[in-house]
Design a protein around this motif. Structure first.
Motif, PDB file in Angstrom:
ATOM      1  N   ARG A 129      52.728  39.347  49.240  1.00  0.00           N
ATOM      2  CA  ARG A 129      52.556  40.773  48.990  1.00  0.00           C
ATOM      3  C   ARG A 129      51.678  40.990  47.761  1.00  0.00           C
ATOM      4  O   ARG A 129      51.889  40.353  46.722  1.00  0.00           O
ATOM      5  CB  ARG A 129      53.908  41.462  48.735  1.00  0.00           C
ATOM      6  CG  ARG A 129      55.012  41.117  49.735  1.00  0.00           C
ATOM      7  CD  ARG A 129      54.822  41.780  51.073  1.00  0.00           C
ATOM      8  NE  ARG A 129      56.007  41.625  51.902  1.00  0.00           N
ATOM      9  CZ  ARG A 129      56.221  40.619  52.744  1.00  0.00           C
ATOM     10  NH1 ARG A 129      55.309  39.657  52.870  1.00  0.00           N
ATOM     11  NH2 ARG A 129      57.337  40.570  53.464  1.00  0.00           N
ATOM     12  N   ALA A 130      50.718  41.903  47.865  1.00  0.00           N
ATOM     13  CA  ALA A 130      49.897  42.308  46.720  1.00  0.00           C
ATOM     14  C   ALA A 130      49.525  43.773  46.902  1.00  0.00           C
ATOM     15  O   ALA A 130      48.965  44.147  47.937  1.00  0.00           O
ATOM     16  CB  ALA A 130      48.644  41.452  46.614  1.00  0.00           C
ATOM     17  N   LEU A 152      48.824  45.927  39.354  1.00  0.00           N
ATOM     18  CA  LEU A 152      49.091  45.115  40.538  1.00  0.00           C
ATOM     19  C   LEU A 152      50.571  44.763  40.604  1.00  0.00           C
ATOM     20  O   LEU A 152      51.154  44.287  39.631  1.00  0.00           O
ATOM     21  CB  LEU A 152      48.267  43.819  40.487  1.00  0.00           C
ATOM     22  CG  LEU A 152      48.606  42.750  41.533  1.00  0.00           C
ATOM     23  CD1 LEU A 152      48.157  43.194  42.921  1.00  0.00           C
ATOM     24  CD2 LEU A 152      47.982  41.407  41.157  1.00  0.00           C
ATOM     25  N   ASP A 153      51.165  44.995  41.762  1.00  0.00           N
ATOM     26  CA  ASP A 153      52.500  44.499  42.073  1.00  0.00           C
ATOM     27  C   ASP A 153      52.314  43.338  43.031  1.00  0.00           C
ATOM     28  O   ASP A 153      51.769  43.504  44.129  1.00  0.00           O
ATOM     29  CB  ASP A 153      53.335  45.609  42.724  1.00  0.00           C
ATOM     30  CG  ASP A 153      54.749  45.160  43.073  1.00  0.00           C
ATOM     31  OD1 ASP A 153      54.898  44.217  43.873  1.00  0.00           O
ATOM     32  OD2 ASP A 153      55.702  45.777  42.573  1.00  0.00           O
ATOM     33  N   GLU A 168      49.964  31.264  42.098  1.00  0.00           N
ATOM     34  CA  GLU A 168      48.700  30.955  42.784  1.00  0.00           C
ATOM     35  C   GLU A 168      48.040  32.224  43.311  1.00  0.00           C
ATOM     36  O   GLU A 168      46.819  32.384  43.221  1.00  0.00           O
ATOM     37  CB  GLU A 168      48.954  29.973  43.925  1.00  0.00           C
ATOM     38  CG  GLU A 168      49.334  28.575  43.460  1.00  0.00           C
ATOM     39  CD  GLU A 168      49.808  27.687  44.594  1.00  0.00           C
ATOM     40  OE1 GLU A 168      49.788  28.147  45.767  1.00  0.00           O
ATOM     41  OE2 GLU A 168      50.188  26.534  44.327  1.00  0.00           O
ATOM     42  N   LEU A 169      48.846  33.135  43.845  1.00  0.00           N
ATOM     43  CA  LEU A 169      48.300  34.382  44.371  1.00  0.00           C
ATOM     44  C   LEU A 169      47.666  35.206  43.265  1.00  0.00           C
ATOM     45  O   LEU A 169      46.524  35.690  43.406  1.00  0.00           O
ATOM     46  CB  LEU A 169      49.413  35.179  45.058  1.00  0.00           C
ATOM     47  CG  LEU A 169      49.046  36.577  45.563  1.00  0.00           C
ATOM     48  CD1 LEU A 169      47.973  36.497  46.642  1.00  0.00           C
ATOM     49  CD2 LEU A 169      50.285  37.301  46.079  1.00  0.00           C
ATOM     50  N   VAL A 170      48.364  35.364  42.159  1.00  0.00           N
ATOM     51  CA  VAL A 170      47.843  36.177  41.057  1.00  0.00           C
ATOM     52  C   VAL A 170      46.595  35.515  40.456  1.00  0.00           C
ATOM     53  O   VAL A 170      45.613  36.200  40.127  1.00  0.00           O
ATOM     54  CB  VAL A 170      48.930  36.389  39.988  1.00  0.00           C
ATOM     55  CG1 VAL A 170      48.354  37.096  38.768  1.00  0.00           C
ATOM     56  CG2 VAL A 170      50.084  37.195  40.566  1.00  0.00           C
ATOM     57  N   GLN A 215      62.546  40.940  49.504  1.00  0.00           N
ATOM     58  CA  GLN A 215      61.317  40.872  48.712  1.00  0.00           C
ATOM     59  C   GLN A 215      61.319  41.894  47.572  1.00  0.00           C
ATOM     60  O   GLN A 215      60.363  41.951  46.797  1.00  0.00           O
ATOM     61  CB  GLN A 215      60.096  41.117  49.617  1.00  0.00           C
ATOM     62  CG  GLN A 215      59.807  39.983  50.595  1.00  0.00           C
ATOM     63  CD  GLN A 215      60.764  39.973  51.768  1.00  0.00           C
ATOM     64  OE1 GLN A 215      61.163  41.021  52.270  1.00  0.00           O
ATOM     65  NE2 GLN A 215      61.144  38.788  52.218  1.00  0.00           N
ATOM     66  N   ALA A 216      62.377  42.708  47.485  1.00  0.00           N
ATOM     67  CA  ALA A 216      62.463  43.738  46.455  1.00  0.00           C
ATOM     68  C   ALA A 216      63.307  43.252  45.278  1.00  0.00           C
ATOM     69  O   ALA A 216      64.218  42.444  45.448  1.00  0.00           O
ATOM     70  CB  ALA A 216      63.065  45.015  47.039  1.00  0.00           C
TER      71      ALA A 216
END
Length: 403
Positions: free
Chosen positions: A259-260, A283-284, A295-297, A348-349
């Protein structure tokens, strides 16, 4: 007062007549009205009300006045959630857990149950981070992972310091918090933020884990100029860098099945006929593991830097808050879910339950089905029958844990 009556009494507080969504920002009029409602419901049941210097409150059930002198209850079983909302949020995120907790205590009393351990109902402040930018702020202060000195300097969009908001609400953060001292376990009921239970055709589930997640501020800087007189090739436009970054974030999150979201934006000078000098975007990001989130960030930041080099702009990133993966006590989840046939699912929250779990308090979560799967929106929903099933599920859980 029944679940339905409590829900009706709280339903219109902070609700927008235009959108139907809720604006219950911490220490604002609507959120303080919710806090007063909580106190009234607690006192109407003869519960002992305890508050800390940050705005968190717990109402204890039982004849344990001598423990109340210490501000804590040994091996207490804690439940509850929060009463604040995101901007233009839904009715169920947070309040469902609080209203259900009162209703569960009522149900246990109707059953004639007398707990051998105290049962507390908590209302944590600023869970959403909608005003001061720090999610689960109240619970983080209560467990000590965030200090009052770090928190009081936080500011809202209007530049109001949290320290000043505390003072205006007649709160004294120097008192600290002993609300969670000697709490034996915590169970948070929450509306599901997704459609897992819809697909399973189940009204209630227990939680296995919370994905790691974080909030990151991206500052894109360039050169303000005239929107008409400046040739496209002569521009240093940070909005273009932001737009390329937002598209890249979506693509990278989709490929990784994570999620992004860029959901908040501030532009300077914010003129229709002016090229911006600065774009600040938040960005969340959420990943399945701590490593995959990092890695995503990193990949999103790398793309932002590449775009900045091409656009003649600059970019920097600040991690404003990062919560690592939380695995709830597996034996506790299995103990309450397996005998009742409830599924055990991840979320995911972020939740206050994750903060308490990370602080070493055995923690479980219960989810109530959300037929649309929509959350953080006025369209958030749960059917009354499912809410009542959640009350029974929470009452059964509290009875087992406090027997």
């Amino acid at each position: 007062m029944s679940f339905e009556e409590m829900w009706t009494s709280l339903r219109d507080v902070g609700r927008s007549a235009r959108s139907g969504g809720y604006f219950r920002q911490p220490f604002g009029a609507a959120e303080r009205e919710c806090a007063a409602w909580f106190a009234e419901e607690a006192l109407a049941r003869g519960l002992e009300l305890r508050s800390d210097g940050f705005g968190n409150t717990v109402a204890w059930w039982g004849e344990w006045r001598e423990w109340g002198e210490r501000g804590s209850c040994p091996d207490g079983v804690l439940t509850g959630s929060h009463l604040d909302s995101v901007l233009d949020g839904g009715a169920f995120d947070g309040p469902l857990g609080v209203v259900s907790a009162f209703a569960a205590v009522d149900l246990l009393r109707e059953r004639g149950f007398v707990p051998s351990k105290p049962i507390g109902i908590a209302a944590f402040v600023e869970e959403e981070g909608s005003r001061f930018g720090r999610a689960c702020l109240g619970s983080a202060l209560a467990v000590g992972t965030l200090t009052p000195a770090e928190a009081e300097a936080l500011t809202d969009r209007d530049g109001v310091r949290l320290g000043d908001a505390w003072a205006q609400a007649s709160l004294d953060p120097t008192q600290g918090s002993t609300l969670l001292a000697d709490v034996g376990c915590f169970v948070e009921l929450h509306v599901e933020q997704g459609r897992d239970l819809v697909h399973r055709d189940q009204a209630v589930a227990a939680a296995s884990e919370i994905w790691p997640h974080g909030r990151y501020r991206f500052d894109f800087t360039g050169e303000a100029n005239h929107a008409g007189a400046t040739r496209m090739e002569d521009r240093r436009d940070p909005m273009l860098t932001y737009a390329a970054t937002a598209l890249a974030a979506s693509q990278k999150a989709r490929l990784a099945e994570e999620r992004a979201t860029f959901g908040r934006l501030a532009v300077e000078p914010n003129g229709t006929n002016a090229i911006p000098s600065r774009v600040t975007a938040w960005l969340d990001a959420r990943g399945a593991t701590d490593e995959s989130l990092d890695e995503l960030v990193a990949a999103i930041l790398d793309q932002a830097q590449q775009s900045a080099a091409s656009d003649g702009t600059a970019v920097s990133m600040t991690a404003e808050s990062v919560s690592r993966a939380v695995a709830f006590a597996g034996d506790l989840a299995a103990r309450i879910a397996a005998p009742r046939g409830w599924p055990i699912i991840p979320t995911q929250a972020g939740h206050d339950a994750g903060v308490l779990s990370a602080a070493g308090i055995p923690t479980a979560m219960l989810f109530v089905r959300n037929p649309t799967g929509v959350s953080h929106s006025p369209a958030e929903h749960a059917e009354t029958d499912d809410c009542l099933a959640g009350v029974v599920a929470l009452a059964d859980t509290l009875e087992e844990l406090s027997a």
